[in-house]
Design a protein around this motif. Sequence first.
Motif, PDB file in Angstrom:
ATOM      1  N   ALA A 335      67.663 -63.719 -45.618  1.00 31.71           N
ATOM      2  CA  ALA A 335      68.283 -64.380 -46.778  1.00 31.71           C
ATOM      3  C   ALA A 335      68.751 -65.776 -46.392  1.00 31.71           C
ATOM      4  CB  ALA A 335      69.453 -63.544 -47.297  1.00 31.71           C
ATOM      5  N   GLU A 336      69.292 -65.879 -45.201  1.00 31.11           N
ATOM      6  CA  GLU A 336      69.811 -67.171 -44.719  1.00 31.11           C
ATOM      7  C   GLU A 336      68.719 -68.223 -44.641  1.00 31.11           C
ATOM      8  OE1 GLU A 336      71.989 -66.757 -41.010  1.00 31.11           O
ATOM      9  OE2 GLU A 336      71.197 -68.722 -40.445  1.00 31.11           O
ATOM     10  N   ILE A 337      67.554 -67.850 -44.107  1.00 28.19           N
ATOM     11  CA  ILE A 337      66.520 -68.892 -43.955  1.00 28.19           C
ATOM     12  C   ILE A 337      65.862 -69.189 -45.293  1.00 28.19           C
ATOM     13  CG2 ILE A 337      66.111 -68.460 -41.506  1.00 28.19           C
ATOM     14  CD1 ILE A 337      63.553 -67.036 -42.246  1.00 28.19           C
ATOM     15  N   LEU A 338      65.767 -68.187 -46.160  1.00 27.94           N
ATOM     16  CA  LEU A 338      65.216 -68.465 -47.493  1.00 27.94           C
ATOM     17  C   LEU A 338      66.139 -69.415 -48.256  1.00 27.94           C
ATOM     18  CD1 LEU A 338      63.991 -64.881 -48.499  1.00 27.94           C
ATOM     19  CD2 LEU A 338      62.561 -66.839 -47.831  1.00 27.94           C
ATOM     20  N   ASP A 339      67.461 -69.131 -48.171  1.00 24.40           N
ATOM     21  CA  ASP A 339      68.421 -70.042 -48.801  1.00 24.40           C
ATOM     22  C   ASP A 339      68.280 -71.449 -48.235  1.00 24.40           C
ATOM     23  OD1 ASP A 339      71.184 -67.636 -49.018  1.00 24.40           O
ATOM     24  OD2 ASP A 339      69.579 -68.123 -50.433  1.00 24.40           O
ATOM     25  N   ARG A 340      68.184 -71.529 -46.899  1.00 25.77           N
ATOM     26  CA  ARG A 340      68.130 -72.846 -46.244  1.00 25.77           C
ATOM     27  C   ARG A 340      66.897 -73.623 -46.687  1.00 25.77           C
ATOM     28  NH1 ARG A 340      67.472 -74.214 -39.739  1.00 25.77           N
ATOM     29  NH2 ARG A 340      68.105 -76.424 -39.896  1.00 25.77           N
ATOM     30  N   VAL A 341      65.744 -72.990 -46.666  1.00 23.63           N
ATOM     31  CA  VAL A 341      64.508 -73.691 -47.042  1.00 23.63           C
ATOM     32  C   VAL A 341      64.617 -74.193 -48.476  1.00 23.63           C
ATOM     33  CG1 VAL A 341      62.039 -73.401 -47.478  1.00 23.63           C
ATOM     34  CG2 VAL A 341      63.046 -72.474 -45.380  1.00 23.63           C
ATOM     35  N   ALA A 342      65.111 -73.307 -49.362  1.00 27.13           N
ATOM     36  CA  ALA A 342      65.186 -73.671 -50.783  1.00 27.13           C
ATOM     37  C   ALA A 342      66.214 -74.767 -51.024  1.00 27.13           C
ATOM     38  CB  ALA A 342      65.530 -72.440 -51.615  1.00 27.13           C
ATOM     39  N   LYS A 343      67.326 -74.712 -50.305  1.00 22.05           N
ATOM     40  CA  LYS A 343      68.404 -75.685 -50.557  1.00 22.05           C
ATOM     41  C   LYS A 343      68.181 -77.000 -49.811  1.00 22.05           C
ATOM     42  CE  LYS A 343      72.211 -72.549 -51.752  1.00 22.05           C
ATOM     43  NZ  LYS A 343      71.625 -71.216 -51.435  1.00 22.05           N
ATOM     44  N   ILE A 382      64.089 -56.192 -47.696  1.00 21.42           N
ATOM     45  CA  ILE A 382      63.770 -56.361 -49.117  1.00 21.42           C
ATOM     46  C   ILE A 382      65.046 -56.620 -49.913  1.00 21.42           C
ATOM     47  CG2 ILE A 382      62.969 -55.107 -51.167  1.00 21.42           C
ATOM     48  CD1 ILE A 382      60.809 -53.833 -49.326  1.00 21.42           C
ATOM     49  N   ARG A 383      66.142 -55.951 -49.528  1.00 20.44           N
ATOM     50  CA  ARG A 383      67.432 -56.209 -50.196  1.00 20.44           C
ATOM     51  C   ARG A 383      67.898 -57.647 -49.921  1.00 20.44           C
ATOM     52  NH1 ARG A 383      69.518 -51.514 -52.308  1.00 20.44           N
ATOM     53  NH2 ARG A 383      68.484 -49.649 -51.475  1.00 20.44           N
ATOM     54  N   ALA A 384      67.690 -58.099 -48.684  1.00 17.57           N
ATOM     55  CA  ALA A 384      68.072 -59.480 -48.338  1.00 17.57           C
ATOM     56  C   ALA A 384      67.239 -60.476 -49.129  1.00 17.57           C
ATOM     57  CB  ALA A 384      67.903 -59.706 -46.835  1.00 17.57           C
ATOM     58  N   ALA A 385      65.945 -60.182 -49.255  1.00 18.96           N
ATOM     59  CA  ALA A 385      65.067 -61.058 -50.043  1.00 18.96           C
ATOM     60  C   ALA A 385      65.539 -61.098 -51.490  1.00 18.96           C
ATOM     61  CB  ALA A 385      63.632 -60.560 -49.959  1.00 18.96           C
ATOM     62  N   HIS A 386      65.951 -59.947 -51.990  1.00 20.28           N
ATOM     63  CA  HIS A 386      66.428 -59.884 -53.367  1.00 20.28           C
ATOM     64  C   HIS A 386      67.743 -60.650 -53.525  1.00 20.28           C
ATOM     65  CE1 HIS A 386      68.012 -58.067 -57.117  1.00 20.28           C
ATOM     66  NE2 HIS A 386      66.730 -58.058 -57.439  1.00 20.28           N
ATOM     67  N   ASP A 387      68.594 -60.585 -52.527  1.00 15.30           N
ATOM     68  CA  ASP A 387      69.844 -61.365 -52.572  1.00 15.30           C
ATOM     69  C   ASP A 387      69.530 -62.854 -52.739  1.00 15.30           C
ATOM     70  OD1 ASP A 387      71.281 -59.080 -52.150  1.00 15.30           O
ATOM     71  OD2 ASP A 387      71.702 -59.459 -50.010  1.00 15.30           O
ATOM     72  N   ALA A 388      68.570 -63.328 -51.956  1.00 10.95           N
ATOM     73  CA  ALA A 388      68.188 -64.744 -52.052  1.00 10.95           C
ATOM     74  C   ALA A 388      67.635 -65.045 -53.445  1.00 10.95           C
ATOM     75  CB  ALA A 388      67.159 -65.086 -50.982  1.00 10.95           C
ATOM     76  N   LEU A 389      66.826 -64.133 -53.930  1.00  8.92           N
ATOM     77  CA  LEU A 389      66.230 -64.300 -55.259  1.00  8.92           C
ATOM     78  C   LEU A 389      67.325 -64.426 -56.325  1.00  8.92           C
ATOM     79  CD1 LEU A 389      63.311 -64.257 -56.451  1.00  8.92           C
ATOM     80  CD2 LEU A 389      63.612 -61.795 -56.806  1.00  8.92           C
ATOM     81  N   THR A 390      68.346 -63.559 -56.232  1.00  8.39           N
ATOM     82  CA  THR A 390      69.420 -63.597 -57.245  1.00  8.39           C
ATOM     83  C   THR A 390      70.260 -64.864 -57.118  1.00  8.39           C
ATOM     84  OG1 THR A 390      70.802 -62.297 -55.764  1.00  8.39           O
ATOM     85  CG2 THR A 390      69.619 -61.092 -57.459  1.00  8.39           C
TER      86      THR A 390
END
Length: 448
Positions: A335-343, A382-390
């Motif tokens: 979730a952390e790296i998905l957030d970072r890339v997106a932000k 998958i839950r972490a991925a969903h957290d990033a998605l939300t």
Amino acid sequence: MPEPSVRFPDGFLWGAATAAYQIEGAVAEDGRGSSIWDTFSHTPGAVLRGDTGDIACDHYHRWREDLDLLRDLGVGAYRFSVAWPRVIPAGTGPVNPAGLDFYDRLVDGLLERGITPMLTLYHWDLPQALQDTGGWANRDTAEHFADYASVVHGRLGDRVPYWLTLNEPYCSAVVGHLEGRHAPGVRDERVAVTAVHHLLLAHGKAVAALRAGGATGQVGITCNLTSVHPASDDPADVAAARRLDLHENRMYLDPLFRAAYPEDAAAHYAPVTDFGFVRDGDLQLIAAPLDFFGVNYYERHHVAADPADPVRGWRRVPPEHPTVTDIGIHPEGLAEILDRVAKEYTPLPLVVTETGLALHDYAGPDGEIADDERIAFFDGHIRAAHDALTRGVPLIGFFPWSFMDNFEWASGYGVRYGIYYVDYPTQRRTPKRSARWYAGVIRANGLE
Ligand SMILES: OC[C@@H]1[C@@H](O)[C@H](O)[C@@H](O)c2nc(CNc3ccccc3)cn21
């Protein structure tokens, strides 16, 4: 069916992933040329137990059966790679029609089963003939890669919607040319940093070639990204963590999405290179606009200063509960790296193109392979991925590594990542408990 508590958007791309050298085998069949992994795996001491990809999962002959298993899983997409030496045996020059024919049949087989192809052009198997002329240390290899991309796209571009140029330039460059644990087994930091640039340049040239070829599909690249945390708030640890973040993450994200190497790269690598290999226009080419970005996630690092090299080094603090590959399990890092890339880097759609857990799987007395640890791993990620998605991250897909057990590079067949078990002597595929569980996730489009 009850509504899942963790529900993904309609059309979310649930997939499975593999790579050519890890599953195909048939390394000398139908005109395939040799790759650096053929050479490396046949080098004494390079791979555990002397394992090679000569046969692997024999996918080259069993691909129909394997596509049926993907259909049984219910995946919407399948991420595979094309072996460059199967298509252009010497890396440049004559095309091998039989090599292209194999992937043509594979793509048609996927489409007939309602599965969307996601094609990786390069998953580490550089033609040996190009290595013989310098490989990724030679700038010409970037041009040859673009030509290869055009050939593959020319044949498959009408049916493949997702194109990834490279899988993990970090691994090709650093693990292969600095650490020497992967092919071509070089240990030279100057060569490794040069390879970073030529791999990124190859990506940029290939994007241009695909666009010139009228690519109507989505073009991207996959990078393995890590979440990096200082082991303490000691300034030396904080600085060491920033250096590791440069080395593993920002050396790729900055060129790709900011058209520049990180500001601390020149100083960090000054002892070995002045970046003289960068030419005018290179960075603009590397930062060519993409349609999506693939993220492979496996590791969260806790980093301390290395007393042996406090200026340039770092020490990865061993995880409290190491897996069989000596890494920790930190779904929150995804979730952390998905957030970072997106932000911090790009608004592009993101795909988790790989995450997975190595185990020493075995069948119990009832014949079932109860890989509950792997189920728990995927549940958490998958839950972490969903957290990033939300939180607004534009995540469009999730591809567990891997579809089936396969040749795990320097570890050979010593560890297993698949959700399908492969009994190598018989080549029998058996769904592990995780395969049945994942099929349920796909059906529910989420988690209970
Ligand atoms: O090791 C598991 C997978 C591997 O089988 C895939 O081919 C490759 O794409 C892959 N990348 C990573 C993460 N990065 C990494 C770092 C150092 C050495 C090897 C892999 C893990 N994996």
